[in-house]
Scaffold this active site. Structure first.
Site, mmCIF file in Angstrom:
data_model
loop_
_atom_site.group_PDB
_atom_site.id
_atom_site.type_symbol
_atom_site.label_atom_id
_atom_site.label_comp_id
_atom_site.label_asym_id
_atom_site.label_seq_id
_atom_site.Cartn_x
_atom_site.Cartn_y
_atom_site.Cartn_z
ATOM 1 N NE ARG A 192 55.414 -22.653 -8.371
ATOM 2 C CZ ARG A 192 54.789 -21.534 -8.055
ATOM 3 N NH1 ARG A 192 54.307 -21.370 -6.837
ATOM 4 N NH2 ARG A 192 54.664 -20.562 -8.935
ATOM 5 C CE LYS B 212 44.508 -6.487 -7.390
ATOM 6 N NZ LYS B 212 45.717 -6.246 -6.587
ATOM 7 N N GLY C 187 52.086 -20.943 -11.701
ATOM 8 C CA GLY C 187 51.809 -21.984 -10.725
ATOM 9 C C GLY C 187 50.330 -22.103 -10.429
ATOM 10 N N GLY D 40 54.281 -15.028 -12.164
ATOM 11 C CA GLY D 40 54.850 -13.677 -12.217
ATOM 12 C C GLY D 40 56.118 -13.651 -13.047
#
Ligand code: AMP
Length: 394
Positions: free
Chosen positions: A36, A199, A352, A376
């Protein structure tokens, strides 16, 4: 979503506040993956070339509004300094940095401490965020939003601050949006999406939104067991979200009606315990023993996933196929990553964490079409949601 692009003439010689996403994995003060930081260099260089003085705002982890030494951005400032070859000043104080900002000459960089050490940054109360953003706005004449990994957050330095100053998107945000736009508007077909990770609840929204856009959906990782349970299979001690079983069942039915090919693993690597030394065994996904948990897709499934992936012209991948952190359960993720490198078309690794995973497994960035820095954020974009940090720059 048309974000404003950065025009050199708008920023030449100005004091610029640059919001970056420098949220890198750090343990014991050591940066495990600087992807990043590297992804932020293009905009920083552009601003330096334009003789701007740059005040960098970024976050690290989730300190929940109070200083946590292990989440200090200081090691990140040091790494940036090394990568860019220009001294990076650091301000431990976020609200009392005016003196350092005033002293910043053209072509110089100042990084503020982890912006999330201030609770106002992430406050749910808009007036609290606005007040904080107003204080930050005094540090610059122009705002550049380049922290793609945070654009889905309505946080003071991402949203309110962007609206207080003349603003534009940095190179990274622009590149990310271009790729995601391509995926949503004109993907070459067949278009496949591969999802994994822990999840289903994190990803059910994106799956629903993608069903009428994709040709193929391959599911692995911890989330696959809710799918297998929805199909009535025995899943032993594997991860499952019981309350989502009926939603997943409905989703599978909708996919069937739409003619979307859903690929679930036929075999699973199981173990008795969730740890690196637990003995791996391969079983049929129809019948996972009661005392075992699924920790990776099986070798046969990995090959099927790989062959389906290689048949696609566009692939978006988010989330590991298994617990790749333990070598015994990393094969599925490795085989899928390798297949992506062999696709004759556009491949996007979203997130990421997925990016760090492929690097940890020995792959190079340039083996993939595009590695997104925001997990996200890219998922929410594909879900069709409005992202506050992009809306503020539009
Ligand atoms: P996410 O942040 O949702 O993409 O999840 C990433 C995490 O999911 C990684 O740390 C993996 O170890 C974990 N994971 C992948 N497969 C499984 C599995 N079968 N059981 C438990 N955790 C898993």
């Amino acid at each position: 979503m048309g974000v404003k692009t950065l025009n050199i003439s708008d920023i030449q010689g100005k004091k610029v506040i640059l919001r970056c996403d420098l949220n890198v994995p750090i343990s014991d003060g050591l940066i495990a993956d600087d992807g990043r930081i590297v992804a932020s260099l293009s905009t920083i260089k552009k601003l330096l070339d334009a003789k701007c003085s740059i005040v960098i705002i970024a976050h690290l982890g989730r300190p929940k509004g109070e200083p946590k030494p292990e989440l200090s951005l200081l090691p990140v400032a040091k790494r940036l300094e090394k990568l860019i070859g220009v001294q990076v000043e650091f301000s431990e104080s976020i609200l009392e940095a005016s003196h350092k900002v005033a002293q910043l000459s053209p072509g110089k960089i100042l990084m503020l401490e982890n912006i999330r050490f201030e609770s106002s940054e992430t406050s749910k109360d808009e007036s609290v965020r606005s007040k904080f953003a107003t204080a930050l706005a005094k540090y610059g004449e122009f705002y550049v939003g380049d922290g793609f990994g945070a654009v889905h957050r309505k946080h003071a330095s991402v949203y309110e601050l962007a609206k207080l100053l003349p603003s534009a998107a940095g190179d990274l945000v622009r590149a990310e949006v271009e790729v995601l736009e391509k995926l949503t508007k004109s993907p070459e077909r067949p278009y496949g999406v591969v999802l994994g990770g822990a999840k289903v609840s994190d990803k059910i929204g994106v799956i629903l939104n993608l069903l009428d856009k994709v040709n193929l959906l391959a599911i692995g990782g911890g989330m696959v067991f809710t799918f297998l349970a929805a199909k009535g299979m025995k899943i032993g001690k594997s991860l499952v979200e019981i309350d989502l079983i009926s939603d997943v069942r409905a989703l599978l039915e909708r996919a069937d009606n739409l003619g979307v090919k859903i690929i679930l693993p036929e075999d699973i690597v199981v173990a008795k315990e969730f740890n690196a030394i637990s003995t791996p065994t391969v079983v049929s996904s129809q019948d996972i023993p009661d005392d075992q948990m699924g920790l990776d897709i099986g070798p046969k499934s990995a090959l099927i996933f790989a062959s389906e992936i290689k048949n696609c012209k566009t692939i978006f991948w988010n989330g590991p196929m298994g617990v790749f952190e333990f070598p015994n359960f990393a094969n599925g993720t490795k085989v899928v990553a390798k297949a992506l490198t062999e696709v004759d078309g556009m491949t996007v690794v979203g997130g990421g964490d997925s990016a760090a995973a492929v690097r940890k497994l020995g792959f190079k960035d340039n083996e993939f079409g595009y590695i997104s820095t925001g997990g996200g954020a890219s998922l929410e974009y594909l879900e069709g949601k409005e992202l506050p940090g992009l809306a503020a720059l539009s």
